[in-house]
Enzyme design. Structure first.
Site, short mmCIF file in Angstrom:
data_model
loop_
_atom_site.label_atom_id
_atom_site.label_comp_id
_atom_site.label_asym_id
_atom_site.label_seq_id
_atom_site.Cartn_x
_atom_site.Cartn_y
_atom_site.Cartn_z
N GLU A 151 0.34 -0.96 -0.32
CA GLU A 151 -0.36 -0.17 0.02
C GLU A 151 1.09 1.56 -0.18
O GLU A 151 0.37 1.73 0.81
CB GLU A 151 -1.02 -0.37 1.49
CG GLU A 151 -1.93 -1.50 1.32
CD GLU A 151 -2.75 -0.84 2.22
OE1 GLU A 151 -2.58 -0.52 3.13
OE2 GLU A 151 -4.12 -2.04 2.23
N GLU A 169 -5.36 -8.29 0.62
CA GLU A 169 -5.78 -8.29 2.00
C GLU A 169 -7.49 -8.45 1.99
O GLU A 169 -7.83 -7.46 0.98
CB GLU A 169 -6.16 -7.11 2.35
CG GLU A 169 -4.21 -7.01 3.08
CD GLU A 169 -3.62 -5.80 4.01
OE1 GLU A 169 -4.72 -5.08 3.96
OE2 GLU A 169 -2.37 -5.52 3.52
C1 BGP Z 1 -4.47 -2.00 5.46
C2 BGP Z 1 -3.21 -2.21 6.12
C3 BGP Z 1 -2.79 -3.56 6.91
C4 BGP Z 1 -3.99 -3.58 8.09
C5 BGP Z 1 -5.41 -3.59 6.88
C6 BGP Z 1 -5.99 -2.32 8.06
O1 BGP Z 1 -4.24 -1.12 4.50
O2 BGP Z 1 -2.27 -2.73 5.56
O3 BGP Z 1 -1.60 -3.82 7.41
O4 BGP Z 1 -4.37 -2.62 9.22
O5 BGP Z 1 -5.23 -1.95 6.38
O6 BGP Z 1 -6.52 -1.40 8.93
P1 BGP Z 1 -6.72 -0.63 9.92
O7 BGP Z 1 -5.67 -1.18 10.90
O8 BGP Z 1 -6.45 0.25 10.22
O9 BGP Z 1 -8.24 -1.13 10.39
#
Ligand code: BGP
Length: 482
Positions: free
Chosen positions: A172, A382
């Site tokens: 990301e 993800e």
């Molecule tokens: C993405 C990241 C992850 C994870 C996920 C959930 O942006 O790659 O590392 O954290 O989001 O986001 P959050 O933890 O802000 O809910």
């Protein structure tokens, strides 16, 4: 009317059903076995930056409990596990001498996964830049990072390339760069669009150089993981449609076009030049970015939600607002870029407690847009639901809301595959509960509950949630029984 298929195609036989994580969010052991400090180890100590001051010093202690976690993965039948490597375990100072202990830790993890028939998918960089490089030359703002990043990646390829066949370069980039240099909500906590675009361009060069090096010397597949939120216009007003196109170009094509084609979208370049914030691109940069060997083998897609936007006229335009990091539903504020777009409410979608839109159809749209614009296979790296979970006295967790969320998203993938999109795998976020960068431990994503909260690490015991058994069934039937 939805494009319905009379019969859905089957998921490919070797489809990579799995889950994902990132080093800082799970490992803990932040100073053990010679590990150097990362920018996140420092940033979390700045008061007010993270929810209730949470940090990853202990996280969910995966560093010490990885074997237990891998056994749980095997029990769920995972075919793949995506994890990231902490640069500071391999090179405590970012460059110089590699650490034998760091190399061994991930080597043991990879062996353990393979012994359990789980394919390791390795993310090279998931945001935990060595603090030493930030101090030495301002990290992503210096071209000195390019050889250091390539050398770090090369060290991983050399040590693990015999066993790892899928590599993710940068996780990301759009998120760590925009949060780091535009919103000041990630390290190095800067608010400066010119510096943002300069750092981003250097990250593109580092990504291209590492990808090229890999293709020249190793076998396997490599690509970035991109946080793609397809954009809808709030209605058919052409001004709002234009705002949606602006947002799509500004938030997504600006990155994905570089990965896939090696050039930036013209409309955004023009806009940057008008504002005096365009990055400097040398002839050598352009040649590296356009090099066929720097092309990814797949587009990694991190999909959580879509965005809906409307026009945002320059005169009294709305600027960027911070995100809801408390889990208090309905506290999200209007946010935008004056002259380009601003957020709008989508009346057709429900939201999570953190005000993220829930939109499985948006995943099908994301897959189709990537397919038609870039013609690359997609690895969904993800997707998941951040929610409050309740641990019952029986140690059960009845997360039917998560099962519902994931089921609808798997159906959307199934439909996209039937539309002709090549999807090679799906690693949900996340396997165990873990630290959410800005939202503490209460925003849970895992199939496995980890018993800790913001204040108390407790025993860090692991308990499979109802969704764990649901996913086990999905994998066992290759996505037929949802
Ligand atoms: C993405 C990241 C992850 C994870 C996920 C959930 O942006 O790659 O590392 O954290 O989001 O986001 P959050 O933890 O802000 O809910």
């Amino acid at each position: 009317m939805k494009m319905e298929h009379k019969k859905l195609k089957s998921f490919p036989k070797d489809f990579l059903w799995g889950s994902a994580s990132a080093a800082y969010q799970i490992e803990g052991a932040y100073r053990e076995d010679g590990k150097g400090l990362s920018v996140w180890d420092q940033f979390v100590r700045i008061p007010g930056k993270t929810f209730k001051g949470t940090n990853g010093d202990v996280a969910v202690d995966h560093y010490h409990r990885y074997h237990e976690d891998v056994e749980l993965m095997a029990k769920a039948g995972l075919k793949a596990y995506r994890f990231s490597i902490a640069w500071t375990r391999i090179f405590p100072n970012g460059n110089g001498e590699a650490s034998a202990a760091g190399i061994k830790f991930y080597s043991d993890l990879i062996d353990d996964l393979i012994a359990h028939n789980i394919e390791p998918l390795v993310t090279i960089y998931h945001w935990d830049l060595p603090q030493a490089l930030q101090d030495e030359y301002q990290g992503w703002e210096s071209r000195q990072i390019i050889p250091d990043f390539v050398n770090y990646a090369k060290t991983l390829f050399e040590n693990y390339g015999d066993r790892v066949k899928h590599w993710v370069t940068l996780n990301e980039q759009n998120v760590f760069i925009q949060h780091g240099y535009l919103m000041a909500s990630h390290p190095p906590a800067v608010k400066d669009p010119k510096r943002m675009y300069a750092a981003n361009h250097i990250a593109n060069l580092a990504n291209a150089a590492a990808t090229k090096y890999f293709h020249e010397h190793f076998d396997g597949e490599i690509g970035p993981s991109f946080a793609y939120s397809p954009v809808y216009a709030v209605n058919a007003d052409p001004e709002n449609q234009l705002a949606a196109d602006n947002a799509e170009q500004f938030n997504s094509y600006y990155w994905m076009d570089i990965y896939a084609y090696g050039h930036y979208p013209d409309a955004i370049r023009q806009w940057q030049e008008e504002q005096g914030i365009a990055p400097e691109i040398t002839a050598e940069d352009a040649a590296l970015l356009a090099d066929p060997l720097a092309r990814p083998d797949f587009m990694g897609l991190n999909y959580y939600q879509t965005a809906t936007v409307q026009a945002n006229p320059l005169a009294d335009g709305i600027g960027l607002a911070p995100e809801n990091t408390t889990g208090k539903k309905g506290t999200k504020q209007e946010s935008g870029i004056p002259g380009l777009f601003k957020s709008a409410t989508n009346d057709y979608l429900q939201t999570t407690d953190w005000d993220w839109n829930i939109d499985p159809v948006g995943l099908r749209i994301a897959l189709r847009r990537i397919n038609s614009r870039y013609h690359l296979p997609v690895l969904i790296t993800e997707n998941g639901l951040g929610a409050f979970d309740t641990l019952e006295s029986s140690h059960e967790i009845h997360d039917d809301y998560r099962i519902h969320f994931l089921r609808e998203h798997v159906k959307a993938i199934h439909e996209a595959i039937s539309d002709g999109v090549q999807v090679v795998g799906y690693t949900t976020w996340s396997f165990t509960d873990l630290l959410s960068w800005l939202n503490g431990y209460q925003k849970r994503y895992g199939f496995v509950y980890v018993d800790r909260d913001e204040q108390d690490e407790r025993e860090l015991a692991r308990y499979p949630k109802d969704s764990f058994y649901w996913y086990e069934q999905v994998i066992a039937t290759n996505g037929e029984d949802l």
